[in-house]
Scaffold this motif. Structure first.
Motif, PDB file in Angstrom:
ATOM      1  N   GLU A  54       0.808  -1.218   0.000  1.00  0.00           N
ATOM      2  CA  GLU A  54       0.000   0.000   0.000  1.00  0.00           C
ATOM      3  C   GLU A  54       0.845   1.275   0.000  1.00  0.00           C
ATOM      4  O   GLU A  54       0.389   2.334   0.407  1.00  0.00           O
ATOM      5  CB  GLU A  54      -0.981   0.010   1.176  1.00  0.00           C
ATOM      6  N   ARG A  55       2.114   1.155  -0.426  1.00  0.00           N
ATOM      7  CA  ARG A  55       3.062   2.287  -0.481  1.00  0.00           C
ATOM      8  C   ARG A  55       3.203   2.970   0.877  1.00  0.00           C
ATOM      9  O   ARG A  55       3.401   4.175   0.958  1.00  0.00           O
ATOM     10  CB  ARG A  55       2.655   3.280  -1.573  1.00  0.00           C
ATOM     11  N   ARG A  56       3.143   2.183   1.949  1.00  0.00           N
ATOM     12  CA  ARG A  56       3.231   2.683   3.319  1.00  0.00           C
ATOM     13  C   ARG A  56       4.269   1.884   4.082  1.00  0.00           C
ATOM     14  O   ARG A  56       4.363   0.674   3.915  1.00  0.00           O
ATOM     15  CB  ARG A  56       1.898   2.515   4.048  1.00  0.00           C
ATOM     16  N   ASP A  83       7.069  18.905  -0.229  1.00  0.00           N
ATOM     17  CA  ASP A  83       6.972  18.882  -1.691  1.00  0.00           C
ATOM     18  C   ASP A  83       5.772  18.069  -2.179  1.00  0.00           C
ATOM     19  O   ASP A  83       5.578  17.924  -3.393  1.00  0.00           O
ATOM     20  CB  ASP A  83       8.253  18.312  -2.297  1.00  0.00           C
ATOM     21  N   GLY A  84       5.021  17.474  -1.254  1.00  0.00           N
ATOM     22  CA  GLY A  84       3.840  16.694  -1.621  1.00  0.00           C
ATOM     23  C   GLY A  84       4.149  15.302  -2.140  1.00  0.00           C
ATOM     24  O   GLY A  84       3.284  14.653  -2.714  1.00  0.00           O
ATOM     25  N   LEU A  85       5.381  14.820  -1.933  1.00  0.00           N
ATOM     26  CA  LEU A  85       5.777  13.516  -2.461  1.00  0.00           C
ATOM     27  C   LEU A  85       5.523  12.386  -1.474  1.00  0.00           C
ATOM     28  O   LEU A  85       5.397  11.223  -1.861  1.00  0.00           O
ATOM     29  CB  LEU A  85       7.254  13.537  -2.857  1.00  0.00           C
ATOM     30  N   VAL A  86       5.469  12.729  -0.197  1.00  0.00           N
ATOM     31  CA  VAL A  86       5.257  11.752   0.875  1.00  0.00           C
ATOM     32  C   VAL A  86       4.285  12.375   1.865  1.00  0.00           C
ATOM     33  O   VAL A  86       4.292  13.585   2.073  1.00  0.00           O
ATOM     34  CB  VAL A  86       6.596  11.405   1.577  1.00  0.00           C
ATOM     35  N   GLY A  87       3.466  11.539   2.468  1.00  0.00           N
ATOM     36  CA  GLY A  87       2.601  11.968   3.552  1.00  0.00           C
ATOM     37  C   GLY A  87       2.942  11.171   4.796  1.00  0.00           C
ATOM     38  O   GLY A  87       3.718  10.220   4.741  1.00  0.00           O
ATOM     39  N   ARG A  88       2.381  11.584   5.903  1.00  0.00           N
ATOM     40  CA  ARG A  88       2.589  10.848   7.150  1.00  0.00           C
ATOM     41  C   ARG A  88       1.248  10.586   7.811  1.00  0.00           C
ATOM     42  O   ARG A  88       0.372  11.439   7.791  1.00  0.00           O
ATOM     43  CB  ARG A  88       3.469  11.642   8.105  1.00  0.00           C
ATOM     44  N   GLU A  89       1.136   9.401   8.392  1.00  0.00           N
ATOM     45  CA  GLU A  89      -0.059   9.018   9.126  1.00  0.00           C
ATOM     46  C   GLU A  89       0.363   8.538  10.512  1.00  0.00           C
ATOM     47  O   GLU A  89       1.474   8.040  10.675  1.00  0.00           O
ATOM     48  CB  GLU A  89      -0.788   7.864   8.427  1.00  0.00           C
ATOM     49  N   SER A  90      -0.542   8.660  11.457  1.00  0.00           N
ATOM     50  CA  SER A  90      -0.290   8.105  12.789  1.00  0.00           C
ATOM     51  C   SER A  90      -0.338   6.588  12.704  1.00  0.00           C
ATOM     52  O   SER A  90      -1.103   6.021  11.930  1.00  0.00           O
ATOM     53  CB  SER A  90      -1.334   8.588  13.786  1.00  0.00           C
ATOM     54  N   CYS A  91       0.483   5.968  13.514  1.00  0.00           N
ATOM     55  CA  CYS A  91       0.509   4.511  13.573  1.00  0.00           C
ATOM     56  C   CYS A  91      -0.615   4.056  14.508  1.00  0.00           C
ATOM     57  O   CYS A  91      -0.629   4.427  15.683  1.00  0.00           O
ATOM     58  CB  CYS A  91       1.873   4.053  14.085  1.00  0.00           C
ATOM     59  N   ARG A  92      -1.548   3.263  14.008  1.00  0.00           N
ATOM     60  CA  ARG A  92      -2.699   2.825  14.798  1.00  0.00           C
ATOM     61  C   ARG A  92      -2.311   1.917  15.955  1.00  0.00           C
ATOM     62  O   ARG A  92      -2.944   1.927  16.990  1.00  0.00           O
ATOM     63  CB  ARG A  92      -3.710   2.107  13.907  1.00  0.00           C
ATOM     64  N   TRP A  93      -1.262   1.101  15.800  1.00  0.00           N
ATOM     65  CA  TRP A  93      -0.908   0.137  16.837  1.00  0.00           C
ATOM     66  C   TRP A  93       0.188   0.641  17.775  1.00  0.00           C
ATOM     67  O   TRP A  93       0.500  -0.013  18.747  1.00  0.00           O
ATOM     68  CB  TRP A  93      -0.519  -1.202  16.233  1.00  0.00           C
ATOM     69  N   ASP A  94       0.768   1.800  17.474  1.00  0.00           N
ATOM     70  CA  ASP A  94       1.793   2.382  18.346  1.00  0.00           C
ATOM     71  C   ASP A  94       1.636   3.892  18.297  1.00  0.00           C
ATOM     72  O   ASP A  94       2.003   4.532  17.319  1.00  0.00           O
ATOM     73  CB  ASP A  94       3.182   1.958  17.879  1.00  0.00           C
ATOM     74  N   LYS A  95       1.128   4.463  19.364  1.00  0.00           N
ATOM     75  CA  LYS A  95       0.823   5.900  19.399  1.00  0.00           C
ATOM     76  C   LYS A  95       2.071   6.761  19.188  1.00  0.00           C
ATOM     77  O   LYS A  95       1.972   7.898  18.769  1.00  0.00           O
ATOM     78  CB  LYS A  95       0.151   6.280  20.727  1.00  0.00           C
ATOM     79  N   ARG A  96       3.256   6.228  19.487  1.00  0.00           N
ATOM     80  CA  ARG A  96       4.485   7.001  19.310  1.00  0.00           C
ATOM     81  C   ARG A  96       5.012   6.941  17.885  1.00  0.00           C
ATOM     82  O   ARG A  96       5.826   7.749  17.489  1.00  0.00           O
ATOM     83  CB  ARG A  96       5.581   6.506  20.259  1.00  0.00           C
ATOM     84  N   GLY A  97       4.566   5.979  17.112  1.00  0.00           N
ATOM     85  CA  GLY A  97       5.103   5.780  15.777  1.00  0.00           C
ATOM     86  C   GLY A  97       4.322   6.508  14.703  1.00  0.00           C
ATOM     87  O   GLY A  97       3.213   6.984  14.924  1.00  0.00           O
ATOM     88  N   SER A  98       4.928   6.595  13.534  1.00  0.00           N
ATOM     89  CA  SER A  98       4.232   7.167  12.388  1.00  0.00           C
ATOM     90  C   SER A  98       4.571   6.370  11.134  1.00  0.00           C
ATOM     91  O   SER A  98       5.571   5.658  11.073  1.00  0.00           O
ATOM     92  CB  SER A  98       4.571   8.651  12.211  1.00  0.00           C
ATOM     93  N   ILE A  99       3.716   6.519  10.157  1.00  0.00           N
ATOM     94  CA  ILE A  99       3.824   5.791   8.899  1.00  0.00           C
ATOM     95  C   ILE A  99       4.111   6.793   7.777  1.00  0.00           C
ATOM     96  O   ILE A  99       3.434   7.814   7.671  1.00  0.00           O
ATOM     97  CB  ILE A  99       2.489   5.069   8.577  1.00  0.00           C
ATOM     98  N   ALA A 100       5.107   6.503   6.967  1.00  0.00           N
ATOM     99  CA  ALA A 100       5.375   7.303   5.770  1.00  0.00           C
ATOM    100  C   ALA A 100       4.578   6.695   4.621  1.00  0.00           C
ATOM    101  O   ALA A 100       4.530   5.469   4.470  1.00  0.00           O
ATOM    102  CB  ALA A 100       6.865   7.302   5.446  1.00  0.00           C
ATOM    103  N   VAL A 101       3.959   7.553   3.822  1.00  0.00           N
ATOM    104  CA  VAL A 101       3.099   7.116   2.725  1.00  0.00           C
ATOM    105  C   VAL A 101       3.539   7.822   1.441  1.00  0.00           C
ATOM    106  O   VAL A 101       3.644   9.043   1.399  1.00  0.00           O
ATOM    107  CB  VAL A 101       1.620   7.473   3.008  1.00  0.00           C
TER     108      VAL A 101
END
Length: 170
Positions: A54-56, A83-101
């Motif tokens: 899922e490109r994440r 630059d709009g090339l990557v986004g970030r989302e909160s990690c659902r299973w780890d509140k401290r983590g984040s996901i690059a998209v």
């Protein structure tokens, strides 16, 4: 403790490695700056995200895959995000983590830059080697990289992606 100095043969091999790795990284950076306006690291982030489900990818996993520190990755992703090339989302299973998209725009930039990047890699490295040397290169590099992973496949604390730094949400 006695210093184990490099033999003349080891010194030549070390210097040849340094020269080759610096020149190769420079060639890749120049090509990517010209074709995509980004350094090799940024391209590598986009490429790794494009191959992820899922490109994440979780930021800590991406740092490990790229063999860089989490703060360095956070900085690079922040620039790519602007630059709009990557986004970030909160990690659902780890509140401290984040996901690059990888965004659709990021994928388009990657697809435009990839042919020139591959041609540069081929011309700068693989076109200069025999098939046997390609196999040797893979074996040598894998052996060196594996040496940093520890005997049981767990990386020691001094590898870049596990270094302790200031608290961050990576």
């Amino acid at each position: 403790m006695t210093t184990r100095w490099l033999t003349p043969k080891e010194q030549r091999a070390w210097r040849a490695y340094l020269a080759a790795s610096h020149l190769l990284e420079d060639a890749l950076d120049r090509q990517l700056q010209q074709d995509a306006g980004m350094p090799h690291l940024y391209y590598s982030i986009l490429a790794n995200l494009s191959e992820a489900p899922e490109r994440r990818m979780r930021m800590t996993d991406l740092a490990e895959k790229l063999k860089i520190t989490r703060p360095r990755l956070t900085y690079a992703v922040t620039r790519l995000e602007k630059d709009g090339l990557v986004g970030r989302e909160s990690c659902r299973w780890d509140k401290r983590g984040s996901i690059a998209v990888l965004t659709t725009e990021g994928l388009a930039v990657l697809e435009r830059a990839a042919p020139g990047h591959v041609e540069t890699v081929r011309a700068a490295l693989f076109d200069r080697l025999t098939e046997e040397q390609v196999g040797q290169l893979e074996e040598i590099c894998a052996s060196v990289a594996d040496g940093f992973q520890g005997d049981e496949g767990t990386a020691p604390e001094d590898v870049p992606w596990r270094r302790r730094s200031s608290p961050s949400c990576s």
